[in-house]
Write an enzyme that holds these catalytic residues in place. Structure first.
Site, short mmCIF file in Angstrom:
data_model
loop_
_atom_site.label_atom_id
_atom_site.label_comp_id
_atom_site.label_asym_id
_atom_site.label_seq_id
_atom_site.Cartn_x
_atom_site.Cartn_y
_atom_site.Cartn_z
N LYS A 66 -21.04 -76.78 -25.56
CA LYS A 66 -22.44 -77.39 -25.26
C LYS A 66 -23.43 -76.20 -25.59
CE LYS A 66 -21.97 -80.62 -21.54
NZ LYS A 66 -22.09 -80.79 -19.96
N ASP A 102 -28.61 -84.02 -19.59
CA ASP A 102 -27.78 -83.66 -18.39
C ASP A 102 -28.64 -83.67 -17.16
OD1 ASP A 102 -25.00 -84.00 -19.12
OD2 ASP A 102 -25.06 -81.75 -19.50
P1 ATR Z 1 -20.12 -76.71 -19.59
O1 ATR Z 1 -20.96 -76.67 -20.53
O2 ATR Z 1 -19.47 -78.19 -19.28
O3 ATR Z 1 -20.91 -76.17 -18.31
P2 ATR Z 1 -18.92 -74.14 -20.08
O4 ATR Z 1 -20.29 -73.50 -20.63
O5 ATR Z 1 -17.71 -73.88 -20.60
O6 ATR Z 1 -18.89 -75.85 -19.88
O7 ATR Z 1 -18.84 -73.54 -18.48
C1 ATR Z 1 -17.64 -73.94 -17.80
C2 ATR Z 1 -17.85 -73.20 -16.47
O8 ATR Z 1 -16.62 -73.25 -15.63
C3 ATR Z 1 -18.35 -71.61 -16.58
O9 ATR Z 1 -19.04 -71.47 -15.44
C4 ATR Z 1 -17.05 -71.14 -16.24
O10 ATR Z 1 -17.07 -69.69 -15.74
P3 ATR Z 1 -17.21 -68.51 -16.70
O11 ATR Z 1 -18.58 -68.56 -17.14
O12 ATR Z 1 -16.68 -67.24 -16.07
O13 ATR Z 1 -16.30 -69.01 -18.11
C5 ATR Z 1 -16.24 -72.07 -15.04
N1 ATR Z 1 -15.03 -72.03 -15.17
C6 ATR Z 1 -13.90 -72.57 -16.32
N2 ATR Z 1 -12.78 -72.26 -15.73
C7 ATR Z 1 -12.82 -71.65 -14.57
C8 ATR Z 1 -11.62 -71.05 -13.80
N3 ATR Z 1 -10.57 -71.19 -13.98
N4 ATR Z 1 -12.20 -70.33 -12.69
C9 ATR Z 1 -13.69 -69.99 -12.48
N5 ATR Z 1 -14.39 -70.56 -13.15
C10 ATR Z 1 -14.23 -71.57 -14.31
#
Ligand code: ATR
Length: 284
Positions: A66, A102
């Site tokens: 995204k 969104d």
């Molecule tokens: P989207 O566009 O759908 O929001 P994204 O930009 O990849 O997808 O964001 C995913 C979110 O989930 C982020 O806030 C990510 O945290 P980071 O910024 O630290 O990467 C969070 N996230 C994904 N996997 C995680 C995990 N195992 N534990 C904690 N946060 C997680």
């Protein structure tokens, strides 16, 4: 045949194809098909080539593209630029235009669930594209304060900076975990808890939801995430991500086709597809 793509990775959990194809069918658009096009992050070039092909009418973009796709597009709408994330791509005269539905989907979901966030103190887990859309929508709805709780602090800082530019008087806090107990609305905008890691929650294991709190999970598969199960167990209200999925998809459908989205058809198709997926996984 023309195509609309769903670009993301992985995509096995998604019910968007069932939802969008039902809508296309309901509007008699039989020559357009919405299909999954799973693309890992290393395939950005292939993704852009696929979008530029004449048979492609547009796309939805989901995790993890995204934000990373933005510099590869020809134009961004003001909305997408502000939020800093694209979930819908339109084609106009061969140009790729990045938009964001969104935030609209999130606000509509609150509306149909009769949640008025005006004046509320809100906590958001996450700082990615979904969190940004939710935060901009909430700021527009006049919340009092937003607390971002994210694993990576630099992403929360970047999101807070973008929000601050548009809403300079909105109170913001970063990684203030102690404030969580005093928030009225707690939103999961991370992918934590999404199938197949269905027993994970973004909230601390020992967190006790207040009875007056509302937990809103943007994850829709599974419908009852660990986050929502915990909230319910403590007597809090729990709202899943299906309505937001439906309304972000409905707005995208209208942008691609110029026709009014058949929202009820879309909701039924998405809910049926979710039931199919959960039946298949319990039979495994
Ligand atoms: P989207 O566009 O759908 O929001 P994204 O930009 O990849 O997808 O964001 C995913 C979110 O989930 C982020 O806030 C990510 O945290 P980071 O910024 O630290 O990467 C969070 N996230 C994904 N996997 C995680 C995990 N195992 N534990 C904690 N946060 C997680």
């Amino acid at each position: 045949m023309k195509y609309l793509y769903l670009l993301g990775y992985p995509l096995s959990h998604s019910v968007s194809p069932a939802m969008q194809n039902a809508a296309l069918h309901a509007r008699g658009l039989y020559a357009i098909r919405y299909i999954k096009n799973p693309m890992p992050p290393a395939k950005m070039r292939e993704m852009i080539l696929a979008l530029r092909a004449p048979h492609c009418l547009g796309a939805n973009v989901t995790v993890p593209h995204k934000q990373t796709i933005m510099p590869h597009l020809d134009e961004l709408t003001a909305r997408a630029r502000e939020i800093g994330a694209v979930n819908t791509i339109l084609k106009q005269d061969g140009k790729l235009i990045g938009d964001n539905t969104d935030a609209y989907g999130f606000l509509q979901a609150l509306r149909v669930r009769r949640v008025n966030p005006q004046g509320a103190r809100v906590a958001i887990f996450g700082a990615g594209g979904a969190a940004a859309a939710a935060a901009f929508a909430l700021a527009q709805a006049d919340v009092r304060e937003i607390i971002f709780l994210n694993r990576t602090l630099t992403r929360s800082v970047a999101l807070a900076d973008r929000l601050n530019k548009k809403f300079p008087f909105l109170a913001l806090a970063l990684n203030d975990w102690d404030a969580l107990a005093q928030t009225q609305l707690i939103i999961n905008a991370t992918s934590v808890g999404m199938a197949p890691q269905a027993d994970a929650s973004p909230a601390p294991r020992d967190f006790v939801f207040a009875k007056h709190a509302i937990a809103f999970d943007l994850v829709y598969n599974p419908p009852a995430t660990q986050f929502l199960r915990d909230a319910r167990q403590h007597g809090a209200r729990a709202i899943g991500g299906l309505e937001m999925l439906v309304y972000q998809g409905a707005r995208a459908f209208e942008l691609w086709t110029g026709q009014r989205a058949p929202v009820r058809v879309m909701r039924d198709a998405a809910a049926n597809a979710l039931r199919e997926i959960s039946r298949a996984s319990t039979n495994q």
